[in-house]
Design a protein around this motif. Structure first.
Motif, PDB file in Angstrom:
ATOM      1  N   ASN A 153       1.006  -1.771  -0.331  1.00 49.00           N
ATOM      2  CA  ASN A 153       0.032  -0.265   0.312  1.00 49.00           C
ATOM      3  C   ASN A 153       0.915   1.115   0.027  1.00 49.00           C
ATOM      4  O   ASN A 153       0.541   2.306  -0.133  1.00 49.00           O
ATOM      5  CB  ASN A 153      -0.755  -0.042   0.986  1.00 49.00           C
ATOM      6  N   LEU A 154       2.251   0.937   0.168  1.00 44.60           N
ATOM      7  CA  LEU A 154       3.003   2.188   0.291  1.00 44.60           C
ATOM      8  C   LEU A 154       3.137   2.950  -1.120  1.00 44.60           C
ATOM      9  O   LEU A 154       3.422   4.074  -1.449  1.00 44.60           O
ATOM     10  CB  LEU A 154       4.192   1.965   0.601  1.00 44.60           C
ATOM     11  N   LYS A 155       2.475   1.945  -2.177  1.00 41.81           N
ATOM     12  CA  LYS A 155       3.095   2.265  -3.692  1.00 41.81           C
ATOM     13  C   LYS A 155       1.921   3.756  -4.182  1.00 41.81           C
ATOM     14  O   LYS A 155       1.712   4.532  -4.931  1.00 41.81           O
ATOM     15  CB  LYS A 155       2.121   1.234  -3.988  1.00 41.81           C
ATOM     16  N   VAL A 156       0.643   3.911  -3.121  1.00 40.40           N
ATOM     17  CA  VAL A 156       0.088   4.984  -3.146  1.00 40.40           C
ATOM     18  C   VAL A 156       0.772   6.221  -3.561  1.00 40.40           C
ATOM     19  O   VAL A 156       0.514   6.926  -3.584  1.00 40.40           O
ATOM     20  CB  VAL A 156      -1.390   4.495  -2.746  1.00 40.40           C
ATOM     21  N   LEU A 157       1.575   6.225  -2.275  1.00 43.12           N
ATOM     22  CA  LEU A 157       2.017   7.575  -1.966  1.00 43.12           C
ATOM     23  C   LEU A 157       2.915   7.932  -3.103  1.00 43.12           C
ATOM     24  O   LEU A 157       2.984   8.652  -4.138  1.00 43.12           O
ATOM     25  CB  LEU A 157       2.516   7.947  -0.630  1.00 43.12           C
ATOM     26  N   VAL A 158       3.720   6.644  -3.499  1.00 42.61           N
ATOM     27  CA  VAL A 158       4.606   6.604  -4.747  1.00 42.61           C
ATOM     28  C   VAL A 158       3.986   6.707  -5.878  1.00 42.61           C
ATOM     29  O   VAL A 158       4.439   7.820  -7.008  1.00 42.61           O
ATOM     30  CB  VAL A 158       5.543   5.839  -4.617  1.00 42.61           C
ATOM     31  N   ILE A 159       3.173   6.703  -6.452  1.00 38.65           N
ATOM     32  CA  ILE A 159       2.158   6.702  -7.136  1.00 38.65           C
ATOM     33  C   ILE A 159       1.435   7.909  -7.446  1.00 38.65           C
ATOM     34  O   ILE A 159       1.779   8.524  -8.525  1.00 38.65           O
ATOM     35  CB  ILE A 159       0.980   5.507  -7.412  1.00 38.65           C
ATOM     36  N   ALA A 160       1.413   8.397  -6.538  1.00 39.51           N
ATOM     37  CA  ALA A 160       0.678   9.634  -6.355  1.00 39.51           C
ATOM     38  C   ALA A 160       1.451  11.272  -6.623  1.00 39.51           C
ATOM     39  O   ALA A 160       1.601  11.887  -7.621  1.00 39.51           O
ATOM     40  CB  ALA A 160      -0.033  10.479  -5.078  1.00 39.51           C
ATOM     41  N   VAL A 161       2.410  10.636  -6.692  1.00 36.53           N
ATOM     42  CA  VAL A 161       4.401  11.380  -6.905  1.00 36.53           C
ATOM     43  C   VAL A 161       4.313  11.621  -8.325  1.00 36.53           C
ATOM     44  O   VAL A 161       4.863  12.367  -8.943  1.00 36.53           O
ATOM     45  CB  VAL A 161       5.603  11.450  -5.851  1.00 36.53           C
ATOM     46  N   PHE A 165       4.499  14.136 -11.354  1.00 36.19           N
ATOM     47  CA  PHE A 165       5.000  14.662 -12.303  1.00 36.19           C
ATOM     48  C   PHE A 165       5.404  14.654 -13.766  1.00 36.19           C
ATOM     49  O   PHE A 165       5.996  14.690 -14.430  1.00 36.19           O
ATOM     50  CB  PHE A 165       6.331  14.271 -11.671  1.00 36.19           C
ATOM     51  N   ILE A 166       4.957  12.714 -13.742  1.00 39.14           N
ATOM     52  CA  ILE A 166       4.242  12.385 -15.251  1.00 39.14           C
ATOM     53  C   ILE A 166       3.139  12.701 -15.854  1.00 39.14           C
ATOM     54  O   ILE A 166       3.698  12.657 -17.585  1.00 39.14           O
ATOM     55  CB  ILE A 166       5.120  10.247 -15.126  1.00 39.14           C
ATOM     56  N   MET A 167       2.712  12.596 -15.339  1.00 40.48           N
ATOM     57  CA  MET A 167       0.661  13.549 -15.955  1.00 40.48           C
ATOM     58  C   MET A 167       0.437  14.321 -15.539  1.00 40.48           C
ATOM     59  O   MET A 167      -1.016  14.368 -15.804  1.00 40.48           O
ATOM     60  CB  MET A 167       0.048  11.837 -15.589  1.00 40.48           C
ATOM     61  N   LYS A 168       1.110  14.778 -14.777  1.00 42.54           N
ATOM     62  CA  LYS A 168       0.291  16.187 -13.978  1.00 42.54           C
ATOM     63  C   LYS A 168      -0.758  15.957 -13.587  1.00 42.54           C
ATOM     64  O   LYS A 168      -1.662  17.017 -13.752  1.00 42.54           O
ATOM     65  CB  LYS A 168       0.557  17.206 -15.359  1.00 42.54           C
ATOM     66  N   ARG A 169      -1.319  14.631 -12.861  1.00 46.61           N
ATOM     67  CA  ARG A 169      -1.906  14.879 -12.138  1.00 46.61           C
ATOM     68  C   ARG A 169      -2.833  15.645 -10.863  1.00 46.61           C
ATOM     69  O   ARG A 169      -0.830  16.605 -10.052  1.00 46.61           O
ATOM     70  CB  ARG A 169      -2.484  13.504 -12.216  1.00 46.61           C
ATOM     71  N   ARG A 170      -3.666  16.286 -10.646  1.00 46.90           N
ATOM     72  CA  ARG A 170      -3.231  17.596 -10.061  1.00 46.90           C
ATOM     73  C   ARG A 170      -4.443  16.682  -8.521  1.00 46.90           C
ATOM     74  O   ARG A 170      -5.295  16.154  -9.118  1.00 46.90           O
ATOM     75  CB  ARG A 170      -4.420  18.634 -10.454  1.00 46.90           C
ATOM     76  N   PHE A 171      -3.742  16.915  -7.318  1.00 38.66           N
ATOM     77  CA  PHE A 171      -4.655  17.114  -6.291  1.00 38.66           C
ATOM     78  C   PHE A 171      -4.534  18.288  -5.439  1.00 38.66           C
ATOM     79  O   PHE A 171      -3.519  18.444  -5.004  1.00 38.66           O
ATOM     80  CB  PHE A 171      -3.384  15.166  -5.745  1.00 38.66           C
ATOM     81  N   ALA A 223       5.500   1.411 -12.588  1.00 37.28           N
ATOM     82  CA  ALA A 223       4.868   0.316 -14.048  1.00 37.28           C
ATOM     83  C   ALA A 223       3.756   1.198 -13.980  1.00 37.28           C
ATOM     84  O   ALA A 223       3.124   0.526 -15.420  1.00 37.28           O
ATOM     85  CB  ALA A 223       5.108  -1.370 -13.876  1.00 37.28           C
ATOM     86  N   SER A 224       2.756   1.223 -12.924  1.00 33.91           N
ATOM     87  CA  SER A 224       1.724   1.310 -12.491  1.00 33.91           C
ATOM     88  C   SER A 224       1.338   2.625 -13.875  1.00 33.91           C
ATOM     89  O   SER A 224       0.370   3.019 -14.397  1.00 33.91           O
ATOM     90  CB  SER A 224       0.733   1.645 -11.301  1.00 33.91           C
ATOM     91  N   VAL A 225       2.179   3.768 -13.552  1.00 32.84           N
ATOM     92  CA  VAL A 225       2.180   5.054 -13.898  1.00 32.84           C
ATOM     93  C   VAL A 225       2.450   5.348 -15.384  1.00 32.84           C
ATOM     94  O   VAL A 225       1.316   5.810 -16.435  1.00 32.84           O
ATOM     95  CB  VAL A 225       2.792   5.782 -13.142  1.00 32.84           C
ATOM     96  N   PHE A 226       3.061   4.258 -16.037  1.00 35.29           N
ATOM     97  CA  PHE A 226       3.376   4.819 -17.069  1.00 35.29           C
ATOM     98  C   PHE A 226       2.748   3.406 -17.652  1.00 35.29           C
ATOM     99  O   PHE A 226       2.318   3.493 -19.079  1.00 35.29           O
ATOM    100  CB  PHE A 226       4.606   3.527 -17.277  1.00 35.29           C
ATOM    101  N   ASN A 227       1.751   2.532 -17.655  1.00 34.22           N
ATOM    102  CA  ASN A 227       0.436   1.676 -17.762  1.00 34.22           C
ATOM    103  C   ASN A 227      -0.706   1.756 -18.584  1.00 34.22           C
ATOM    104  O   ASN A 227      -0.969   2.135 -19.441  1.00 34.22           O
ATOM    105  CB  ASN A 227       0.690   0.493 -17.320  1.00 34.22           C
ATOM    106  N   GLU A 228      -0.892   3.252 -16.905  1.00 33.90           N
ATOM    107  CA  GLU A 228      -1.867   4.156 -17.603  1.00 33.90           C
ATOM    108  C   GLU A 228      -1.561   4.773 -18.657  1.00 33.90           C
ATOM    109  O   GLU A 228      -2.150   5.253 -19.149  1.00 33.90           O
ATOM    110  CB  GLU A 228      -2.519   4.445 -16.318  1.00 33.90           C
TER     111      GLU A 228
END
Length: 405
Positions: A153-161, A165-171, A223-228
């Motif tokens: 579940n630690l991946k959630v925080l890493v994925i958000a970051v 920076f990669i997909m310019k998603r806003r939080f 992997a998840s971010v690049f896959n999306e």
């Protein structure tokens, strides 16, 4: 799409292809206006994901004999990818049979070659997933199933970051606080979770476990971010065709790993069925179903929802491991789960939604017939979201959203 330009199917005007930032803005608006059918799909995805992801660590634990694996974990990953390839081919055949007259044939060589070129980026997440799938087995040698699930579940925080920076998603600030709360909840569960005094490879188990944890968290997150990004950037391509490429790359990488192991351990290691049991067969089916479901998350929902749904699976994993293997549900685990649920509620709360900007990015419209651009009508506000169209006039039934629903 040609030379960075997209041609309008209605008036044949050319549009400058949107950037990652403008697509991100469009996706934010699209996500905030999902239909009831989309919400139902999200619920089904979450429920299915909770069951499959929650069961996965339990099946891995059941596959161990005397605390070790009698089979090669790479062979399980290869068979999993091969299973997913077969599924993608079957679904492509079914989808091709139900195509409407006039649609571009899915099974033609030209369609396949063009799709392969456009989706070559899928090789990146395929390689990262191959590494991550091997780490899933290694992590089981140092942690019990419930702890492995919580660590993931630690991946959630890493994925958000990475999304930032990669997909310019806003939080929003509230969502970042929710992610921090998630990290706290996971940390509570990890207190005194590793036996003291145990060593492996001449290193304290805590040290090597932390190293594996760092890799276990960062690699699948990337992997998840690049896959999306890869799936959404080619939204018009059939998801089953994209899955065929993704799983095909994954099978190739795992097969290369098997060949590499055979070089060092001898030809006998080429027997990919050696040491397998009923538990490993169930594990292969579960992993395949989990991977297929994930592709629908990444293309039609988003990575954050996928990882939060996996977090919910922690309860299922904890209860199953307690019932099947006698693992104790500690007060730390119960408190950690409570904090995680508070984090989930806070992140998806309507109060945490990001407000749309008034003016963020433009899209230039160039008239093909006149071969010049009009300054008065050549800019379209991309920040308006998924349902905003170009400013040229079209009929009411001809308007197309930037991102299909």
């Amino acid at each position: 799409m040609k030379n960075g330009m997209a041609e309008c199917a209605v008036c044949h005007s050319k549009l400058v292809s949107p950037t990652v930032k403008t697509i991100s803005r469009a996706y934010d608006r699209h996500r905030s206006k999902i239909s009831s059918k989309q919400r139902a799909l999200n619920v089904l995805l979450v429920v299915g994901d909770c069951m499959l992801v929650g069961l996965q660590p339990v099946l891995v634990f059941m596959s161990k004999v005397d605390g070790k694996f009698k089979f090669s974990p790479v062979s399980v990953n290869f068979l999993t990818e091969a299973t997913k390839v077969v599924f993608a081919i079957l679904m492509l055949l079914i989808q091709a049979r139900h195509q409407k007259v006039g649609e571009k044939p899915l099974l033609s060589i030209s369609t396949f070659v063009q799709a392969a070129r456009n989706n070559v980026l899928l090789a990146v997440p395929a390689l990262l997933y191959a590494i991550n799938n091997y780490l899933k087995f290694i992590m089981q040698l140092y942690f019990n199933p419930a702890t492995v699930k919580m660590l993931s579940n630690l991946k959630v925080l890493v994925i958000a970051v990475l999304l930032k920076f990669i997909m310019k998603r806003r939080f929003s600030i509230i969502q970042w606080e929710a992610l921090a709360l998630l990290l706290i909840g996971i940390s509570i569960n990890q207190l005194r979770s590793i036996p003291e005094g145990t060593t492996s490879l001449a290193l304290p188990v805590t040290t090597i476990a932390y190293i594996y944890t760092l890799i276990f968290v960062t690699v699948p997150s990337m992997a998840s971010v690049f896959n999306e990004y890869a799936l959404k950037s080619q939204y018009d391509t059939s998801i089953y065709l994209q899955n065929l490429f993704l799983y095909g790359y994954g099978a190739i990488f795992n097969f290369l790993a098997i060949l590499g192991i055979a070089i060092f351990k001898g030809p006998s290691s080429l027997d990919i069925f050696e040491g397998h049991s009923k538990a490993t067969m169930l594990l292969i089916v579960n992993n395949a179903a989990q991977g297929i479901l994930s592709s629908f998350f990444f293309k039609y929902a988003d990575t954050i929802l996928k990882k939060y749904s996996s977090t919910v699976a922690t309860i299922f994993t904890g209860i199953a491991s307690a019932l099947l293997f006698g693992h104790t549900l500690t007060i730390n685990f119960l408190l950690g789960i409570s904090v995680v649920f508070i984090s989930m509620h806070q992140f998806f709360s309507p109060l945490a939604k990001v407000k749309d900007d008034q003016q963020n990015g433009t899209l230039e419209l160039i008239d093909v017939g006149e071969k010049h651009s009009s300054k008065d009508s050549s800019f379209v506000n991309m920040a308006a979201g998924a349902n905003e169209e170009a400013s040229h006039l079209v009929g009411p039934d001809e308007r197309q959203p930037l991102l299909p629903r």
